[in-house]
Design an enzyme around this catalytic site. Structure first.
Site, PDB file in Angstrom:
ATOM      1  CD  GLU A  19      -1.508  -2.397   2.156  1.00  0.00           C
ATOM      2  OE1 GLU A  19      -0.213  -2.692   1.896  1.00  0.00           O
ATOM      3  OE2 GLU A  19      -2.082  -2.982   2.540  1.00  0.00           O
ATOM      4  CB  CYS A  31      -0.550   0.565   5.141  1.00  0.00           C
ATOM      5  SG  CYS A  31       0.903  -0.061   4.530  1.00  0.00           S
TER       6      CYS A  31
HETATM    7  N1  THU Z   1       2.040  -6.862   3.947  1.00  0.00           N
HETATM    8  C1  THU Z   1       1.455  -5.729   3.024  1.00  0.00           C
HETATM    9  O1  THU Z   1       2.361  -5.515   1.994  1.00  0.00           O
HETATM   10  N2  THU Z   1       0.215  -5.164   2.916  1.00  0.00           N
HETATM   11  C2  THU Z   1      -0.616  -5.708   3.861  1.00  0.00           C
HETATM   12  O2  THU Z   1      -1.660  -5.042   3.784  1.00  0.00           O
HETATM   13  C3  THU Z   1      -0.467  -6.476   5.032  1.00  0.00           C
HETATM   14  C4  THU Z   1       1.174  -6.958   5.210  1.00  0.00           C
HETATM   15  C5  THU Z   1       3.220  -7.335   3.653  1.00  0.00           C
HETATM   16  C6  THU Z   1       4.313  -6.841   4.615  1.00  0.00           C
HETATM   17  C7  THU Z   1       5.354  -8.057   4.669  1.00  0.00           C
HETATM   18  O3  THU Z   1       6.047  -7.899   3.582  1.00  0.00           O
HETATM   19  C8  THU Z   1       4.157  -9.302   4.467  1.00  0.00           C
HETATM   20  O4  THU Z   1       3.101  -8.688   3.819  1.00  0.00           O
HETATM   21  C9  THU Z   1       3.855  -9.997   5.677  1.00  0.00           C
HETATM   22  O5  THU Z   1       3.470  -9.386   6.759  1.00  0.00           O
END
Ligand code: THU
Length: 146
Positions: A65, A99
Site C-alpha cells: 500500500e 499503511c
Molecule cells: N503486507 C503488505 O504489504 N500489506 C498488507 O496489507 C499486509 C502485510 C506485507 C508486509 C510483509 O512483507 C508481508 O506482507 C507479511 O506481513
C-alpha cells in the site's frame, strides 16, 4: 471472526481488486512468503501500483500500500480515492495500521479488500477512526490540496 466491515465491493472495485491480485505476483517477499499487491485509483481514474518489498533487515521492508502511495505522490497525485489490496494467496488482507496512517494523510479513501473471503469496500475511517495529525493540520492540508 471478522466483524462486518463496509459494504460489498461494486464492479469497479472488484476490477481494482483483480488488478491488485495480478500485481501481487510481482511482490518481493522471500522472508514471509506473503505476496501483496495494491492498486490506488485517483479521481481521474488513473491507477498507481505497488507490491511489498521485503528486506534481509526485516524492518526495512515496505508494504504494498505504501509502495503504491509513493507511486501516486511521485506522479504528482495527492488524492487516493480507492485503495485495493490483495494477497497472492487469496487470503484476507486488510492494510496494516502503519499503511492506514500513511493513507489517512491524503484523505479518506475507500479500502477494497477481501474480508472473510468476500470483496468489501470499507471507508478508511472505519478501519482507523482517529489517525494522528499535527495539532494545526494546516500545513498538511495546504500541501494535500484540501
Ligand atoms: N503486507 C503488505 O504489504 N500489506 C498488507 O496489507 C499486509 C502485510 C506485507 C508486509 C510483509 O512483507 C508481508 O506482507 C507479511 O506481513
Amino acid at each position: 471472526m471478522v466483524p462486518a466491515l463496509g459494504r460489498p465491493a461494486d464492479a469497479a472495485e472488484e476490477r481494482a481488486l483483480g488488478a491488485a491480485l495480478l500485481m501481487a505476483e510481482r511482490a518481493y517477499a522471500p522472508y514471509s512468503g506473503f505476496r501483496v499487491g495494491a492498486v490506488i485509483v485517483d479521481a481521474a481514474g488513473s491507477e498507481y501500483r505497488g507490491v511489498n518489498v521485503e528486506n534481509a533487515s526485516y524492518p526495512a521492508g515496505l508494504c504494498a500500500e505504501r509502495a503504491a502511495l509513493a507511486a501516486l505522490i511521485a506522479a504528482g497525485g495527492r488524492r487516493p480515492l480507492l485503495v485495493a489490496v490483495a494477497a497472492a494467496s487469496g487470503d484476507d488482507c486488510l492494510p496494516c495500521g502503519v499503511c492506514l496512517q500513511a493513507l489517512a494523510e491524503f484523505g479518506d479513501p475507500t479500502i477494497v479488500a477481501r474480508v472473510g473471503g468476500a470483496p468489501r469496500a470499507i471507508p478508511l475511517h472505519e478501519l482507523l477512526t482517529a489517525p494522528f495529525a499535527h495539532a494545526s493540520g494546516a500545513a498538511a492540508e495546504r500541501e494535500a490540496g484540501r
